[in-house]
Design a protein around this motif. Structure first.
Motif, mmCIF file in Angstrom:
data_model
loop_
_atom_site.group_PDB
_atom_site.id
_atom_site.type_symbol
_atom_site.label_atom_id
_atom_site.label_comp_id
_atom_site.label_asym_id
_atom_site.label_seq_id
_atom_site.Cartn_x
_atom_site.Cartn_y
_atom_site.Cartn_z
ATOM 1 N N MET A 1 7.259 -8.999 11.861
ATOM 2 C CA MET A 1 7.980 -8.972 10.581
ATOM 3 C C MET A 1 7.497 -7.798 9.733
ATOM 4 O O MET A 1 6.321 -7.417 9.803
ATOM 5 N N ASN A 2 8.417 -7.281 8.912
ATOM 6 C CA ASN A 2 7.993 -6.269 7.949
ATOM 7 C C ASN A 2 7.694 -6.967 6.611
ATOM 8 O O ASN A 2 7.848 -8.189 6.483
ATOM 9 N N ALA A 3 7.276 -6.172 5.612
ATOM 10 C CA ALA A 3 6.823 -6.765 4.343
ATOM 11 C C ALA A 3 7.929 -7.577 3.664
ATOM 12 O O ALA A 3 7.692 -8.678 3.153
ATOM 13 N N ASP A 4 9.154 -7.042 3.699
ATOM 14 C CA ASP A 4 10.261 -7.736 3.022
ATOM 15 C C ASP A 4 10.546 -9.079 3.693
ATOM 16 O O ASP A 4 10.830 -10.078 3.028
ATOM 17 N N ALA B 1 -0.413 -9.698 -2.720
ATOM 18 C CA ALA B 1 -1.648 -9.667 -1.919
ATOM 19 C C ALA B 1 -1.458 -10.422 -0.604
ATOM 20 O O ALA B 1 -1.907 -9.974 0.463
ATOM 21 N N LEU B 2 -0.768 -11.566 -0.695
ATOM 22 C CA LEU B 2 -0.543 -12.389 0.504
ATOM 23 C C LEU B 2 0.328 -11.644 1.522
ATOM 24 O O LEU B 2 0.064 -11.648 2.725
ATOM 25 N N VAL B 3 1.378 -10.980 1.003
ATOM 26 C CA VAL B 3 2.286 -10.236 1.892
ATOM 27 C C VAL B 3 1.516 -9.125 2.606
ATOM 28 O O VAL B 3 1.628 -8.953 3.826
ATOM 29 N N ILE B 4 0.707 -8.387 1.839
ATOM 30 C CA ILE B 4 -0.063 -7.284 2.453
ATOM 31 C C ILE B 4 -1.038 -7.841 3.490
ATOM 32 O O ILE B 4 -1.169 -7.314 4.599
ATOM 33 N N PHE B 5 -1.676 -8.946 3.118
ATOM 34 C CA PHE B 5 -2.637 -9.566 4.037
ATOM 35 C C PHE B 5 -1.958 -9.984 5.349
ATOM 36 O O PHE B 5 -2.440 -9.705 6.445
ATOM 37 N N LEU B 6 -0.792 -10.641 5.209
ATOM 38 C CA LEU B 6 -0.084 -11.108 6.409
ATOM 39 C C LEU B 6 0.426 -9.930 7.245
ATOM 40 O O LEU B 6 0.445 -9.975 8.469
ATOM 41 N N LEU B 7 0.867 -8.905 6.532
ATOM 42 C CA LEU B 7 1.360 -7.712 7.236
ATOM 43 C C LEU B 7 0.261 -7.090 8.106
ATOM 44 O O LEU B 7 0.532 -6.503 9.154
ATOM 45 N N GLU B 8 -0.967 -7.255 7.656
ATOM 46 C CA GLU B 8 -2.091 -6.682 8.410
ATOM 47 C C GLU B 8 -2.486 -7.540 9.604
ATOM 48 O O GLU B 8 -3.318 -7.153 10.416
ATOM 49 N N GLN B 9 -1.902 -8.732 9.696
ATOM 50 C CA GLN B 9 -2.238 -9.619 10.827
ATOM 51 C C GLN B 9 -1.447 -9.174 12.048
ATOM 52 O O GLN B 9 -0.310 -9.561 12.252
ATOM 53 N N ARG B 10 -2.023 -8.344 12.808
ATOM 54 C CA ARG B 10 -1.344 -7.852 14.013
ATOM 55 C C ARG B 10 -2.380 -7.524 15.071
ATOM 56 O O ARG B 10 -3.535 -7.273 14.749
ATOM 57 N N ASP B 11 -1.894 -7.549 16.345
ATOM 58 C CA ASP B 11 -2.825 -7.184 17.400
ATOM 59 C C ASP B 11 -2.585 -5.741 17.811
ATOM 60 O O ASP B 11 -1.640 -5.111 17.366
#
Lengths: 624, 393
Positions: B342-345, B382-392
């Motif tokens: 997913m992207n940020a939006d 902050a939550l969106v940025i944090f989740l966006l960074e959750q990637r392998d």
């Protein structure tokens, strides 16, 4: 006297061929005998502690650990490309290995019965196989190219492990081609007398080489699933024989051998059905109806023991790695077995429907037609039980409506004991259809006919009760350990019915009165059942091949070499299903091409002057 | 017009078109079945990087839990289907001690930790009765050594699983944390043991994801603000450990997780029951406090003061339904690698308007749709940025 002389020759030929193949393999496979490839093979035989050469050091290197960047990116999913090409190669490979097998049996039947129709039919079957052979080779070459291009590290490792064995495969392929062409093109030249036995021996040799080719290639697939002859890090520590004979090799060999026959029978059955529907004369319709019946007979007869070979394979997978077994049967791949149930259900329903329709060919069938509706009801109920899923993913509203995640009545039908009952009963009742079909044009004349029938009924009754009792009692009222054990009882019951039925009928109908049969006197709808069989078989092969390959999850070679490619995940069932349909449709198109070629070879253009004399234009280009 | 010759028959129309149409139709029917079934992808295990410096006993045990159901593939067999001992239902520390006393035990372990370790790396040393390989009379274990391929857990991961097995039943975590961690950091601020307050219990088990309590929460489950007025302590206890027995009118069974009895420690359960039962007593005072807390602006301010994305995740009970930060439920999709798909939006939309786009295989209408009223803009960003960074990768 004459027959015994022929039989002696046949035995000699057989022994000669077996000896030749054994010699070939002993030379190729062992190091001590110093065979043809001993020097090359020796590279595979070094054990730790021996003096090592540069080549040996290469063998003792661990399996490669490629990173994602090591996989060439060509803009299209590499896995999808290999998936399609490998599956097409396997479809055609199965066809060209299976057809000569039953062609040989039919040819032999022709010799013993003296009925030239068998010989003609066998020749016509080979016509289909010969074109399919070229296509198999084309897809095989394309597959090798795709694998070396898209998975270079894996293929480098596989080459390092199998080494010269792959050369043996290449040589066998040439041998197979040569024998195949002699066998097909020499058919009419070697048709009668002693020459026929030479031809039959060529057929046997063709099948021997074909089977060797298959088991050789199988060893690559089974090595990737359950590697042997290598250590924990993938370094080669065993000889080629130890590498090949992994725990899954023989179960796969047997499963593919039987499945190929069923698949080959189904495909040539479709050919016969097409020709039967398109026939312009009653003779042609009768001929192709008979051909379709024989093909269906081969397909269903081979299909009946297939689930048991499947049991063995799955049991060996569990024995090798419980985790791998559960991934297949109870993990993410478990839903695929619902589709398997739909496919096998389709095959059994189509096969039965064809047999019931075929009963219209003989007047004697009226005695048995009353059974058909009961058999149909049992098959449909069992089919529905088989496709009942156990665990459903539901919305909260659906859970509320259902009263829980499992339906209180249907939930218990979703677990294996219920499915084992269903599948065994389907097999027993399919055999019953087959048996009444076979009996419909005969009247037993032996004095013990009534007692024989009573015995057969008793065998059916005991087997059915046993299948249901074992499933219900051990499946629902004892613990898990016995659940698995109960399936053995059920399988034995089913096999007992089949074996006793065949043996009993062989004696019961010895010297029986034969009632008239009219080949061609069958509905067109029955022919469509013969199209349903290969479609379902093809889809089923694609499905089970996918399951077999996917149980490795994210490993190229299980536990030894990880798959780090972008495609190292198990796709959704929908995606996999779409791929299976794509390969099935592609296969159907190629098979149509083969049928067209087979027809074309028998088509002769009529000269223009002859056309002018002929009152109807329809005969131009007609099949001769 | 052609004349039919003797022995000639009419073939049934365009055989090629009919047979092709039939074959194609059948193939499409099979495709339809495949597409109707649940659609799930089996992702290859992702090697987790553990921040050793920030490791606490609680996070270590949480890591163990995620390994248990994830990379370790333990839950594949150790479940209630009878394939292997049901570890989640057993008190593994007590079980280990019992096995050590069994005369069949021939290993070298001396305590629960060393027994659990041994049972993972050399499972054949002691085979639980009834779970041995078929025909081996319980002398050969079907379990693979988990420090070897295909599972191949590291020593740290094995210890994390042991920590989880200790913590899940309220035992002290005695397995050593990774040695690279400075001793001072191993002293946990929060213990993996029982929560110390009812508020902590509510937060730890993500109750507010579905229930309104302490002034905030979702509406998927009944309001618990004054549950003490409606239910006795016994009924409250039953509703937690066996939620489908008595369903509040207007709510569906099967939605609330059934495994709180396995996860929640007795001390926590009793603390929570007492707290909820007491809500009737406090009800006279609470409305004022709650009406203030219910003011969206006030809450948003409070939220921003709380600071830290991890706290946002905890406060809104995301882990009740989603796996994130190494733990969580399976009611919603895992967020561990959400940045890959997913992207940020899309992430933002999934939080504020969850039913607009549903992940395949998950039902709609489950995730509360009122987070946008509860979360501040700063927290959401902050939550969106944090989740966006959750990637392998």
């Amino acid at each position: 006297m004459k027959a015994s002389r022929y039989s002696l020759r046949w035995v000699w030929m057989t022994l000669l061929i077996i000896a030749a193949l054994s010699f070939f393999w002993s030379g190729a496979m062992t190091t001590s005998s110093g065979g043809w490839f001993s020097e090359a093979i020796a590279a595979n035989n070094t054990s730790i502690g021996e003096v090592t050469t540069e080549n040996d050091e290469l063998k003792l290197r661990p399996a490669p650990k490629p990173t994602r960047a090591d996989y060439p990116d060509i803009g299209v999913s590499s896995r999808s490309i290999v998936w399609v090409v490998a599956q097409m190669h396997l479809f055609f490979g199965a066809l060209v290995l299976a057809v000569p097998l039953f062609v040989l049996v039919i040819e032999l039947l022709g010799v013993y019965t003296g009925d030239s129709r068998y010989d003609d039919m066998a020749h016509e079957f080979m016509k289909i196989s010969i074109t399919a052979y070229s296509i198999t080779a084309l897809f095989g070459g394309t597959l090798a190219l795709a694998l070396f291009l898209l998975y270079p590290d894996l293929m480098a490792y596989m080459m390092r492990v199998f080494g010269a064995q792959m050369m043996v495969y290449g040589i066998l392929f040439f041998l197979e081609s040569m024998i195949l062409y002699i066998y097909y093109y020499g058919w009419d030249a070697l048709r009668y007398g002693n020459a026929k036995w030479v031809h039959l021996s060529l057929g046997l040799l063709l099948n021997g080489v074909g089977a060797t080719l298959m088991v050789t290639a199988n060893s690559w697939a089974t090595f990737m699933m359950a590697p042997s002859g290598v250590n924990e890090v993938g370094a080669v520590v065993g000889n080629i024989w130890e590498i090949m004979k992994g725990p899954l090799w023989n179960p796969i060999n047997l499963h593919r051998f039987i499945a190929n026959i069923a698949f080959g029978g189904a495909v040539v059955g479709a050919y016969a059905a097409y020709k039967c529907l398109a026939a312009r004369t009653t003779e042609a319709r009768a001929h192709y109806d008979w051909m379709g019946y024989t093909s269906n007979f081969i397909a269903i007869l081979a299909f009946l023991p297939l689930p048991f070979a499947g049991y063995w394979l799955m049991a060996e997978i569990y024995a090798y790695s419980q985790q791998m077994g559960i991934t297949a049967m109870g993990g993410i791949l478990a839903w695929l077995f619902i589709i398997q149930a739909v496919l096998i259900g389709t095959i059994l329903l189509a096969g039965n429907y064809y047999l019931w329709s075929g009963m219209s060919r003989t007047e004697g069938s009226k005695r048995y037609q009353g059974f058909v509706k009961y058999i149909a009801v049992v098959l449909v109920i069992c089919f529905l039980i088989w496709v009942t899923p156990h665990t459903l993913i539901l919305t909260s509203g659906e859970i509320a409506a259902l009263g829980g995640s499992h339906h209180h009545l249907l939930g218990p039908l979703g677990i294996m004991p219920a499915k084992n009952i269903a599948v065994n009963l389907m097999l027993v009742f399919t055999f019953m259809s087959f048996q009444i079909y076979r009996r419909s044009d005969k009247v037993a004349t032996v004095s013990w006919a009534k007692a024989g029938n009573a015995l057969m009924i008793a065998i059916y009754a005991v087997a059915i009760i046993n299948i249901i009792f074992a499933g219900v009692y051990y499946g629902y009222f004892t613990n898990t350990v016995y659940k698995v054990g109960s399936s053995v009882m059920q399988v034995m019951s089913t096999l007992t019915v089949i074996i006793c039925g065949v043996v009993l009928d062989a004696f019961l109908y010895r010297g029986a009165k034969t009632l008239p049969s009219h080949w061609g006197q069958v509905s067109n709808r029955a022919q469509y059942a013969l199209f349903a069989l290969p479609i379902a078989f093809t889809w089923l092969m694609a499905l089970m091949g996918y399951v077999r390959s996917s149980v490795r999850t994210h490993w190229h070679v299980y536990t030894v070499m990880k798959d780090t490619s972008p495609d190292n995940f198990i796709p959704t069932i929908g995606y996999a299903g779409n791929m299976m349909t794509i390969v099935t449709v592609l296969f159907v198109l190629f098979v149509l091409f083969i049928f067209w070629i087979a027809n074309l070879s028998g088509t002769k253009q009529v000269p223009a002057y002859a056309v002018n004399k002929e009152p109807t234009a329809e005969r131009v280009g007609s099949v001769t | 017009m052609s004349t039919e010759q003797p022995g000639e028959i009419k073939s049934g129309g365009n055989v090629l078109a009919k047979s092709m149409g039939f074959s194609l139709g059948l193939a499409l029917l099979f495709t339809l079945v495949a597409n109707l079934l649940p659609q799930m992808e089996g992702e290859a295990p992702v090697e987790q990087e553990v921040d050793l410096g920030a490791l606490t006993v609680e996070s270590f045990a949480a890591l163990g839990e995620s390994i248990f159901s994830g990379n370790g593939t333990c839950a594949l067999c150790h479940n209630d289907l009878g394939r292997a001992p049901d570890i989640l239902a057993l008190n593994m520390v007590e079980t280990a001690i019992a096995h050590l006393k069994d005369e069949r035990y021939k290993g070298n372990a001396t305590d629960a930790v060393s027994y659990l370790h041994e049972s993972m790396v050399d499972p054949g040393i002691y085979v639980v009765k009834g779970f041995g390989k078929k025909g081996s009379n319980d002398t050969i274990s079907p379990m693979p050594s988990i420090d070897k391929p295909p599972i191949q857990l590291s020593e740290i991961e094995i210890n994390a699983v042991i920590a989880y097995l200790q913590a899940k039943d309220g035992h002290d975590v005695t397995v050593s944390l990774p040695t690279e961690v400075p001793a001072v950091e191993t002293a946990p601020e929060k213990s993996a043991g029982p929560a110390s307050t009812a508020e902590e219990v509510l937060s730890r088990y993500g109750c507010q994801a579905c229930h309104k309590v302490l002034g905030s929460g979702g509406d998927l489950g009944p309001d618990l603000e004054q549950v003490g007025k409606r239910l006795s302590p016994e009924k409250i206890r039953q509703s937690i450990i066996d939620p489908d027995v008595d369903i509040t009118e207007g709510f569906s069974p099967g939605v609330m997780p059934q495994n709180f009895s396995e996860q929640m420690m007795v001390k926590e359960l009793e603390m929570l029951v007492t707290f909820l039962a007491d809500t009737k007593v406090a009800s006279g005072e609470k409305p004022v406090e709650l009406s203030m807390a219910n003011n969206a602006e006030d809450k948003k301010t409070a939220g921003s003061e709380a600071g830290g994305v991890k706290e946002v995740v905890t406060r809104f009970g995301c882990q009740a339904c989603h796996v994130i930060l190494g733990r969580g439920g399976a009611l919603g999709p895992s967020l561990e690698n959400v940045g890959n798909r997913m992207n940020a939006d899309q992430i933002r939309q999934s939080i504020v308007e969850p039913d607009a786009m549903i992940t395949e295989g998950f039902p709609s209408g489950v995730m509360p749709s009122n987070f946008s009223e509860q979360i501040s803009d700063t927290e959401l960003d902050a939550l969106v940025i944090f989740l966006l960074e959750q990637r392998d990768g």
